[in-house]
Enzyme design. Sequence first.
Site, PDB file in Angstrom:
ATOM      1  N   ASP A   1     -71.247  73.605  -1.204  1.00 49.78           N
ATOM      2  CA  ASP A   1     -70.992  72.859   0.020  1.00 49.78           C
ATOM      3  C   ASP A   1     -69.753  73.503   0.645  1.00 49.78           C
ATOM      4  O   ASP A   1     -69.005  74.232  -0.015  1.00 49.78           O
ATOM      5  CB  ASP A   1     -70.781  71.364  -0.275  1.00 49.78           C
ATOM      6  N   TRP A   2     -69.560  73.234   1.917  1.00 50.16           N
ATOM      7  CA  TRP A   2     -68.532  73.965   2.675  1.00 50.16           C
ATOM      8  C   TRP A   2     -67.117  73.650   2.146  1.00 50.16           C
ATOM      9  O   TRP A   2     -66.599  72.553   2.335  1.00 50.16           O
ATOM     10  CB  TRP A   2     -68.660  73.637   4.158  1.00 50.16           C
TER      11      TRP A   2
END
Length: 741
Positions: free
Chosen positions: A225-226
Amino acid sequence: MIVKKMTLEEKAGLCSGLGSWHTKPVERLKVPSIRMSDGPHGLRKEVKLKDDPKKTQTVKATCFPSGSALASSWDKSLINQVGKALGEECQAEDVSIILGPAVNIKRSPLCGRNFEYYSEDPYLSSRMAANYINGVQSQGVGTSLKHFAANNQECRRMSASSNIDERTLREIYLSSFEYAVKEAKPWTVMCSYNRLNGEYASQNKYLLTDILKNEWKFEGFVMSDWGAVDDRVKGLKAGLELEMPSTNDENTKRIVNAVKTGELDEKVLDGAVERILRIVFKTAENKKKNISYDKKAHHNFARSAAEECMVLLKNEGDILPLKKDANIAVIGEFAEKPRYQGGGSSHITPVKLDTALEEMRKIPKLGVSYAKGYEIETDEIDENLINEAKNTAKDAETTVIFAGLPDRYESEGYDRTSMSIPENQLRLINEICSIQKNVVVVLSNGSPIEMPWIQNVKGVLEAYLTGQASGSAVTDILFGDVNPSGKLAETYPKKLSDTPCYLNYEGEADEVYYGEGVFVGYRYYDKKEIEPLFPFGFGLSYSEFEYSDIKLSSESIKDSENLVVSVKIKNVSGIKGKEVAELYVGAPKGNVIRPVKELKGFEKIELEPHEEKTVKFTLDKRSFAYYDVSIKDWRVLNGTYEIFVGSSSRDIRLKSKVDVLSEVNIKKKYTRNSTVGDILSDPNNKEIGKMLLSKIGMNTESMGTDALGMSWDLVLRAFVSFSGDEFKEADLQNLLNQLNR
Ligand code: BGC
């Protein structure tokens, strides 16, 4: 071959993104760069502004119903079609991977991101996810199943540890991903921000390698995930191939260094690069040129999709559908400024936006008067707006109030603090009900709310966040052009303190204890006999359906065999409609603590007036199994299982039973601390147990094993003390040898 030609720096570089949305190219080896974009219910492709490249905007895309709404359709083929439409839009916008679907389990109604997730039930969630993935990927576009795993709250999502026992993790939280991975083979999986039992998901070998790749045979690559990466090298070793977004090669240097110092085996890096390249080339091969999509057709499809998702919760005295030649009052700012999607990374720019108010005004003979009633942007009560709304509502035949949760109430990044709608809306509903007896409330929200006013209104339509065509879809349902057919994919509790994780939600000091275990959603309300406001699987229709004739393909099966259950469903009304038939399995009572029942099948069917159809469900081993941590596998206990078929989890119409015999023979291991009861309940060793009891003067033949009382739980070593000289330490060893033979 390509991996072999790459330098160490190129390989390490490929393991993190280029900017926010791309993988890196390796031009000399003709490795293209591919683009990904959010997801999940529409395309959020960010582009730089021409006149100010530091700023971005997102291109227009069709906004389909968000996850909680789509799951309420219980329609596998619909979500597959939505996936196809999203795939087409990705092809047209040159996007190779869409970042979705999001399948985290709804542990609490408070999770800020519940609008994006499907359900509290892993069976429903994973089936919807698999169909979404198949739809998108049929268009040559990849998906990213997210957020793997156990990201069930937004509060401290980047640091909190979800502390979950293994059985619960397997049966609830991982199950929501498992079927989708095995069945639909997503091209990528996105790991979550949180820690799982202490270890970040982004460097959790148990999750990313042992389960996802080795056990479930996932062949794509895992992206972070970012900003979810904590220790990049540890992540690579654990099975995280791609870090997103770019870290300006900070971590590339770390990877290179780790290989040079011997901390990281270059083969691990090669494996990661190979996985990334396989997908990069797969998307490149599937890229379609000069594609465009029909925006109008997609809008119309978004409308019919929204219509399948909305859930009719109350319809006292058949107040709905409304007549098209009546005078109605429309109250509430949401009628002209709809809330139709959630906040955060999934927020897209819609191609078009329908409003219910405008759509109703298009109905030729309908008298529509409108008052705002409240301001969406504030919770403050405005007496003038309330008085104006009361004046508008008092002479109308029916008043439709649009209410729900404003954007600021639920979003990615933070959780709700209560299940209430804003104060000004509550007051408005109460005031309108004091002067008008025909009130219908239309709700726009991504997760359950409390409804203290429910007794005072005649109709409630849960419209959820149903995308850019929600306004027209609401109108179609209110006026009977469409018969509602959605059902809740989550329980609506009466109050927050009724919820399963009420005592533990959000945790303390970054440690979140999942103390409710497998009792999530209806599994909890059933077991605790708590009456919810609306149960899981509930939804009304303008038609009425009757269930009959439950048939099982067999009265007893082995756990290696399938069981086919069929029921007949008849539309006994004069209106064409759709029904979702739900099948639940109840396990026999035994040593393992099981839910009262669990969803193991569902089918949505359409029936003409008075038409009858047969619906079939196929159950397999997993339908009866629980996860046995002692053998690290799914296991069915011998016994009689109940089969429930119904219209909701609390409206079971038909029941039957099947005996299931496990083919897996697990040898019990006896120790000094095994009990008399352990031996007596083991058919192979019952006689030995009886013999043992006779040593302390107990005759099971005359008293029966049920009457053993205190002796049932005696541990074997205790016989050495209690039997006088009859049973010595050496006898205990002999006994154990005999039992374990
Ligand atoms: C979200 C992801 C999303 C990513 C990229 C993250 O904050 O958790 O779901 O795909 O951002 O926008």
